[in-house]
Design a protein around this motif. Structure first.
Motif, PDB file in Angstrom:
ATOM      1  N   GLU A   1       0.848  -1.184   0.000  1.00 47.44           N
ATOM      2  CA  GLU A   1       0.000   0.000   0.000  1.00 47.44           C
ATOM      3  C   GLU A   1       0.883   1.233   0.000  1.00 47.44           C
ATOM      4  O   GLU A   1       1.916   1.263   0.662  1.00 47.44           O
ATOM      5  CB  GLU A   1      -0.907   0.024   1.234  1.00 47.44           C
ATOM      6  CG  GLU A   1      -1.905  -1.102   1.250  1.00 47.44           C
ATOM      7  CD  GLU A   1      -2.702  -1.186   2.521  1.00 47.44           C
ATOM      8  OE1 GLU A   1      -3.788  -1.775   2.458  1.00 47.44           O
ATOM      9  OE2 GLU A   1      -2.263  -0.695   3.565  1.00 47.44           O
ATOM     10  N   VAL A   2       0.475   2.216  -0.761  1.00 48.74           N
ATOM     11  CA  VAL A   2       1.210   3.476  -0.842  1.00 48.74           C
ATOM     12  C   VAL A   2       0.331   4.544  -0.208  1.00 48.74           C
ATOM     13  O   VAL A   2      -0.851   4.668  -0.542  1.00 48.74           O
ATOM     14  CB  VAL A   2       1.513   3.853  -2.316  1.00 48.74           C
ATOM     15  CG1 VAL A   2       2.227   5.186  -2.388  1.00 48.74           C
ATOM     16  CG2 VAL A   2       2.327   2.752  -2.983  1.00 48.74           C
ATOM     17  N   TYR A   3       0.907   5.296   0.726  1.00 48.12           N
ATOM     18  CA  TYR A   3       0.168   6.357   1.402  1.00 48.12           C
ATOM     19  C   TYR A   3       0.713   7.709   0.973  1.00 48.12           C
ATOM     20  O   TYR A   3       1.904   7.871   0.783  1.00 48.12           O
ATOM     21  CB  TYR A   3       0.300   6.222   2.926  1.00 48.12           C
ATOM     22  CG  TYR A   3      -0.186   4.902   3.432  1.00 48.12           C
ATOM     23  CD1 TYR A   3      -1.543   4.664   3.632  1.00 48.12           C
ATOM     24  CD2 TYR A   3       0.703   3.859   3.709  1.00 48.12           C
ATOM     25  CE1 TYR A   3      -2.002   3.442   4.081  1.00 48.12           C
ATOM     26  CE2 TYR A   3       0.252   2.636   4.156  1.00 48.12           C
ATOM     27  CZ  TYR A   3      -1.098   2.435   4.353  1.00 48.12           C
ATOM     28  OH  TYR A   3      -1.550   1.229   4.800  1.00 48.12           O
ATOM     29  N   GLY A   4      -0.157   8.673   0.828  1.00 44.65           N
ATOM     30  CA  GLY A   4       0.235  10.015   0.422  1.00 44.65           C
ATOM     31  C   GLY A   4      -0.989  10.869   0.282  1.00 44.65           C
ATOM     32  O   GLY A   4      -2.006  10.631   0.943  1.00 44.65           O
ATOM     33  N   TYR A   5      -0.948  11.846  -0.608  1.00 45.13           N
ATOM     34  CA  TYR A   5      -2.054  12.769  -0.806  1.00 45.13           C
ATOM     35  C   TYR A   5      -2.464  12.777  -2.280  1.00 45.13           C
ATOM     36  O   TYR A   5      -1.620  12.896  -3.161  1.00 45.13           O
ATOM     37  CB  TYR A   5      -1.674  14.169  -0.353  1.00 45.13           C
ATOM     38  CG  TYR A   5      -1.354  14.209   1.127  1.00 45.13           C
ATOM     39  CD1 TYR A   5      -2.378  14.298   2.068  1.00 45.13           C
ATOM     40  CD2 TYR A   5      -0.040  14.106   1.566  1.00 45.13           C
ATOM     41  CE1 TYR A   5      -2.090  14.297   3.427  1.00 45.13           C
ATOM     42  CE2 TYR A   5       0.247  14.092   2.922  1.00 45.13           C
ATOM     43  CZ  TYR A   5      -0.782  14.187   3.855  1.00 45.13           C
ATOM     44  OH  TYR A   5      -0.498  14.164   5.192  1.00 45.13           O
ATOM     45  N   CYS A   6      -3.765  12.672  -2.517  1.00 45.32           N
ATOM     46  CA  CYS A   6      -4.268  12.731  -3.891  1.00 45.32           C
ATOM     47  C   CYS A   6      -4.109  14.152  -4.431  1.00 45.32           C
ATOM     48  O   CYS A   6      -3.790  15.066  -3.681  1.00 45.32           O
ATOM     49  CB  CYS A   6      -5.746  12.295  -3.929  1.00 45.32           C
ATOM     50  SG  CYS A   6      -6.895  13.434  -3.152  1.00 45.32           S
ATOM     51  N   ARG A   7      -4.382  14.318  -5.700  1.00 45.64           N
ATOM     52  CA  ARG A   7      -4.172  15.621  -6.331  1.00 45.64           C
ATOM     53  C   ARG A   7      -5.036  16.723  -5.726  1.00 45.64           C
ATOM     54  O   ARG A   7      -4.655  17.877  -5.709  1.00 45.64           O
ATOM     55  CB  ARG A   7      -4.370  15.546  -7.841  1.00 45.64           C
ATOM     56  CG  ARG A   7      -5.750  15.170  -8.272  1.00 45.64           C
ATOM     57  CD  ARG A   7      -5.877  15.111  -9.805  1.00 45.64           C
ATOM     58  NE  ARG A   7      -7.080  14.448 -10.197  1.00 45.64           N
ATOM     59  CZ  ARG A   7      -8.308  14.970 -10.087  1.00 45.64           C
ATOM     60  NH1 ARG A   7      -8.463  16.165  -9.597  1.00 45.64           N
ATOM     61  NH2 ARG A   7      -9.361  14.293 -10.465  1.00 45.64           N
ATOM     62  N   LEU A   8      -6.200  16.379  -5.176  1.00 44.28           N
ATOM     63  CA  LEU A   8      -7.065  17.392  -4.553  1.00 44.28           C
ATOM     64  C   LEU A   8      -6.630  17.755  -3.137  1.00 44.28           C
ATOM     65  O   LEU A   8      -6.915  18.837  -2.661  1.00 44.28           O
ATOM     66  CB  LEU A   8      -8.519  16.907  -4.538  1.00 44.28           C
ATOM     67  CG  LEU A   8      -9.155  16.669  -5.910  1.00 44.28           C
ATOM     68  CD1 LEU A   8     -10.554  16.091  -5.743  1.00 44.28           C
ATOM     69  CD2 LEU A   8      -9.205  17.968  -6.698  1.00 44.28           C
ATOM     70  N   CYS A   9      -5.948  16.831  -2.471  1.00 43.14           N
ATOM     71  CA  CYS A   9      -5.586  17.042  -1.061  1.00 43.14           C
ATOM     72  C   CYS A   9      -4.144  17.487  -0.842  1.00 43.14           C
ATOM     73  O   CYS A   9      -3.814  17.936   0.252  1.00 43.14           O
ATOM     74  CB  CYS A   9      -5.822  15.766  -0.271  1.00 43.14           C
ATOM     75  SG  CYS A   9      -7.555  15.298  -0.158  1.00 43.14           S
ATOM     76  N   LYS A  10      -3.298  17.326  -1.839  1.00 40.84           N
ATOM     77  CA  LYS A  10      -1.883  17.663  -1.627  1.00 40.84           C
ATOM     78  C   LYS A  10      -1.745  19.139  -1.273  1.00 40.84           C
ATOM     79  O   LYS A  10      -2.437  19.994  -1.793  1.00 40.84           O
ATOM     80  CB  LYS A  10      -1.024  17.286  -2.812  1.00 40.84           C
ATOM     81  CG  LYS A  10      -1.272  18.045  -4.062  1.00 40.84           C
ATOM     82  CD  LYS A  10      -0.351  17.538  -5.152  1.00 40.84           C
ATOM     83  CE  LYS A  10      -0.710  18.202  -6.471  1.00 40.84           C
ATOM     84  NZ  LYS A  10       0.011  17.659  -7.572  1.00 40.84           N
ATOM     85  N   THR A  11      -0.829  19.414  -0.361  1.00 36.06           N
ATOM     86  CA  THR A  11      -0.627  20.795   0.073  1.00 36.06           C
ATOM     87  C   THR A  11       0.658  21.328  -0.559  1.00 36.06           C
ATOM     88  O   THR A  11       1.602  20.582  -0.776  1.00 36.06           O
ATOM     89  CB  THR A  11      -0.514  20.873   1.595  1.00 36.06           C
ATOM     90  OG1 THR A  11       0.491  19.958   2.030  1.00 36.06           O
ATOM     91  CG2 THR A  11      -1.829  20.513   2.255  1.00 36.06           C
ATOM     92  N   PRO A  12       0.685  22.623  -0.867  1.00 35.47           N
ATOM     93  CA  PRO A  12       1.869  23.199  -1.518  1.00 35.47           C
ATOM     94  C   PRO A  12       3.089  23.191  -0.610  1.00 35.47           C
ATOM     95  O   PRO A  12       3.046  23.094   0.546  1.00 35.47           O
ATOM     96  CB  PRO A  12       1.457  24.621  -1.841  1.00 35.47           C
ATOM     97  CG  PRO A  12       0.128  24.870  -1.218  1.00 35.47           C
ATOM     98  CD  PRO A  12      -0.375  23.579  -0.668  1.00 35.47           C
TER      99      PRO A  12
END
Length: 136
Positions: A125-136
């Motif tokens: 499983e890969v965890y991270g942020y989708c394109r809508l949730c990623k923060t700058p």
């Protein structure tokens, strides 16, 4: 997997199709991300005020064992998702919104250190942020 397919799998494995099982599977089918047993209980508690955690978790465990649900541990809690794919796959899970995407290629065969192991199972499983949730 459709709810009707899941219920058929329960029945063909010798288990009863109960109203609670139908409701649990219907709830999970409406969520494209992993949900917790607590989420299921919150959803069902108005219609079933005496519903126990035990009943919900037993049903989730049974469905997971039968291959109807995928199970993961996320943020310190077991979470479940209706199996969307019948073939071997993995997931990307957004840490903020819980969006789950299927990763079709399996990296286990590309790890040279695994060549002399007889692998009987694995999870990736890969965890991270989708394109809508990623923060700058």
């Amino acid at each position: 997997m459709l709810v009707s397919e899941a219920l058929l799998k329960i029945k063909t494995n010798g288990y009863k199709i109960t109203e609670k099982r139908k409701e649990i599977l219907t709830f999970l089918s409406q969520h494209p991300q992993y949900v917790s047993g607590s989420d299921v209980i919150q959803h069902l508690k108005n219609d079933h005020p005496g519903l126990s955690y035990d009943t919900v978790y037993r049903n989730l465990a049974l469905c997971s064992e039968l291959g109807i649900l995928e199970e993961t541990e996320f943020a310190g809690e077991k979470k479940y998702q209706l199996c969307a794919e019948s073939d071997h796959h993995h997931h990307f899970i957004c840490l903020k919104c819980g969006e789950t995407r299927v990763i079709k290629n399996c990296p286990i065969h590309d790890i040279p250190e695994m060549n002399d192991f007889h692998i009987t199972g694995h999870k990736f499983e890969v965890y991270g942020y989708c394109r809508l949730c990623k923060t700058p």
